[in-house]
Design an enzyme around this catalytic site. Structure first.
Site, PDB file in Angstrom:
ATOM      1  N   PRO A 140     -28.497   4.719 -66.771  1.00 16.13           N
ATOM      2  CA  PRO A 140     -28.337   3.568 -65.869  1.00 16.13           C
ATOM      3  C   PRO A 140     -28.030   3.907 -64.422  1.00 16.13           C
ATOM      4  CG  PRO A 140     -26.330   3.893 -67.110  1.00 16.13           C
ATOM      5  CD  PRO A 140     -27.310   4.898 -67.651  1.00 16.13           C
ATOM      6  N   GLY A 141     -27.838   5.183 -64.092  1.00 12.39           N
ATOM      7  CA  GLY A 141     -27.688   5.536 -62.687  1.00 12.39           C
ATOM      8  C   GLY A 141     -26.414   6.262 -62.317  1.00 12.39           C
ATOM      9  N   GLY A 142     -25.609   6.676 -63.289  1.00 11.85           N
ATOM     10  CA  GLY A 142     -24.354   7.350 -62.974  1.00 11.85           C
ATOM     11  C   GLY A 142     -24.536   8.610 -62.154  1.00 11.85           C
ATOM     12  N   LYS A 143     -25.360   9.526 -62.663  1.00  8.40           N
ATOM     13  CA  LYS A 143     -25.577  10.789 -61.949  1.00  8.40           C
ATOM     14  C   LYS A 143     -26.393  10.571 -60.684  1.00  8.40           C
ATOM     15  CE  LYS A 143     -24.993  13.892 -65.919  1.00  8.40           C
ATOM     16  NZ  LYS A 143     -24.449  12.897 -66.860  1.00  8.40           N
ATOM     17  N   ARG A 162     -35.110  -0.108 -68.654  1.00 12.33           N
ATOM     18  CA  ARG A 162     -33.999   0.726 -68.183  1.00 12.33           C
ATOM     19  C   ARG A 162     -34.171   1.064 -66.703  1.00 12.33           C
ATOM     20  NH1 ARG A 162     -30.680   3.500 -71.440  1.00 12.33           N
ATOM     21  NH2 ARG A 162     -30.884   5.428 -70.252  1.00 12.33           N
ATOM     22  N   ALA A 164     -32.812   9.003 -65.410  1.00  8.57           N
ATOM     23  CA  ALA A 164     -31.699   8.561 -64.570  1.00  8.57           C
ATOM     24  C   ALA A 164     -30.921   7.336 -65.040  1.00  8.57           C
ATOM     25  CB  ALA A 164     -32.212   8.304 -63.155  1.00  8.57           C
ATOM     26  N   GLU A 167     -36.893   6.849 -64.282  1.00  8.38           N
ATOM     27  CA  GLU A 167     -36.599   6.426 -65.657  1.00  8.38           C
ATOM     28  C   GLU A 167     -37.903   5.982 -66.299  1.00  8.38           C
ATOM     29  OE1 GLU A 167     -35.525   5.608 -69.195  1.00  8.38           O
ATOM     30  OE2 GLU A 167     -34.014   6.450 -67.852  1.00  8.38           O
ATOM     31  N   CYS A 213     -25.280  14.760 -73.716  1.00 12.05           N
ATOM     32  CA  CYS A 213     -23.994  14.260 -74.208  1.00 12.05           C
ATOM     33  C   CYS A 213     -23.905  14.552 -75.711  1.00 12.05           C
ATOM     34  CB  CYS A 213     -23.806  12.780 -73.905  1.00 12.05           C
ATOM     35  SG  CYS A 213     -25.093  11.694 -74.530  1.00 12.05           S
TER      36      CYS A 213
END
Length: 448
Positions: free
Chosen positions: A110-113, A135, A108, A130, A228
């Site tokens: 840094p937490g965007g999703k 992190r 997860a 995580e 990505c």
């Protein structure tokens, strides 16, 4: 200049489109943010939006921006926005999520999703995991800033999580560690560290992760796999391998709107998944954003056993009840006493019956800790519950900038804890003493 081996592989994938793809890497990376509707509605934010930018057509509450300093802006500190790649928003945007769902975000930080998913489930629970401790701290900090009350953060691996839970999650997000080809335009280190060997290593690790975590999905639950990167090994080939080994999963379509901005998955030689084209590829020459791949799979059969671990939350010890409840009564206008628990040395606010695993990094809202005979409040208490405070200090932008620098702020209250707000959204806390507000914004978060 792109790595030669990478370019040759992309020529095979893209054919005549390769030149357009290559040309896109000479352009500047695209930047964007999401409005955090947990703190402010999109409509209200648009009235005060200082960053401009057009709306992202496929991501609810998403905006492009082209200005500097946004990460130091008080609106960012207040958790009104989350800076996130537009292509990274696409994966969660492509899934229909009902408000009471239980979600696991496995990789997860840094937490965007995670923060994107949490906004969709005000009546559900998000377990945000995580594996790397440093992190995980970053992940937890972002969840605190965004003010969520329904998140458990954990710091472990897929195999351990699978041993804790039965089939309890409606959605599992696996934004897997990858070779990072999609970040070449944004991060030069991703290019220098790239190699064919690393692509293969990543593909194997991704397959292990998917295989280890599949068991925690309910029957009918969804598995969202994303990377990505562009490589077939890490994307379609991994999806095809997983589906061929797990006949109780099927590849399904994402939101139709996303198909206007993404390319179909690639049907490679030897592919056994007939509808592999339902995978989505986000290319920088086709839409505004960096590289991204995602596939949505549904679990069609399983044991149906929804096992849960024993919760690590404890009831408040009798000798501490008066102290914590007097503090909350003095500080908040309203709250649920049943939601106040003890986790390790902290008092927490967690209104769900969903169990908190032993060893969890954090859960719900950390209210604070007992120091002798008083409560020392945690920053998350102000950020997540500031709107419920009896005493609020509303700041304009200039005053808010001074606050996040660590300066004192105007105060009309004689004593007690106050939530510091801007545009009605809590940034942090302060303690009123004789009409002066002592700044309690964490030093590690302050801007210079």
């Amino acid at each position: 200049m792109l790595p030669i081996d990478f370019s040759n592989r992309m020529k095979e994938i893209l054919g005549t489109d390769f030149e357009k793809f290559e040309a896109a890497f000479s352009e500047s990376p695209v930047r964007s943010f999401r409005v955090n509707t947990n703190k402010i509605s999109k409509e209200n934010f648009e009235k005060i939006n200082p960053f401009g930018g057009e709306k992202i057509p496929y991501a609810e509450n998403g905006f492009y921006f082209d200005c500097d300093g946004i990460g130091n802006h008080p609106y960012h500190h207040a958790g009104m926005i989350y800076i996130q790649e537009p292509s990274a928003m696409a994966a969660v945007a492509g899934v229909e999520i009902q408000s009471e769902r239980n979600i696991l975000d496995l990789c997860a930080s840094p937490g965007g999703k995670s923060t994107q998913a949490a906004a969709k489930i005000p009546d559900g629970i998000l377990v945000s995991n995580e594996i790397i401790p440093s992190r995980c701290k970053t992940l937890t900090g972002n969840i605190e800033r965004m003010g969520y009350k329904n998140v458990i953060t954990t710091c472990t691996d897929a195999k351990k999580l699978a041993s804790l839970f039965g089939e309890v999650f409606d959605l599992v997000i696996v934004d897997a560690p990858c070779s990072g080809e999609g970040m070449f335009r944004k991060d030069e280190n991703a290019q220098t560290e790239w190699s064919l060997e690393n692509v293969i290593r990543c593909a194997e690790r991704q397959h292990e992760i998917l295989d280890e975590i599949k068991s925690v999905l309910k029957i009918g639950g969804l598995l969202l796999y994303s990377t990505c990167t562009f490589s077939l090994e890490e994307n379609e080939k991994n999806v095809d391998r997983f589906l061929s080994e797990n006949k109780n999963f099927e590849l399904i379509s994402v939101d139709e709107n996303l198909k206007k901005f993404t390319a179909d998955g690639i049907n490679f030689d030897g592919c056994r998944t007939e509808n592999i084209s339902e995978c989505r590829r986000f290319y920088p020459h086709l839409a505004k954003g960096e590289g991204q791949f995602f596939a949505l799979m549904r679990k069609t059969d399983g044991t149906g056993i929804e096992e849960l671990p024993q919760t690590a939350l404890c009831e408040i010890p009798k000798n501490e009840q008066k102290i914590i409840f007097d503090f909350l009564d003095e500080t908040l206008t309203d709250y649920d006493k049943k939601a106040v628990k003890k986790y390790k040395e902290n008092f927490v606010y967690f209104s769900s019956d969903f169990p908190v695993p032993y060893g969890a990094f954090s859960c719900g809202v950390t209210i604070g800790s007992l120091q002798k005979n008083y409560i020392k409040p945690h920053h998350q208490f102000f950020s997540a519950m500031g709107k419920m405070f009896r005493q609020k200090i509303e700041l304009d932008l200039e005053q808010a900038e001074k606050y996040i620098h660590g300066e004192t702020v105007p105060c009309e209250f004689e004593r007690g804890w106050c939530a510091v707000m801007t545009e009605g959204c809590p940034i942090g806390g302060a303690k009123a003493v004789g009409g002066t507000a002592k700044n309690h914004y964490p030093k590690g978060l302050r801007t210079l």
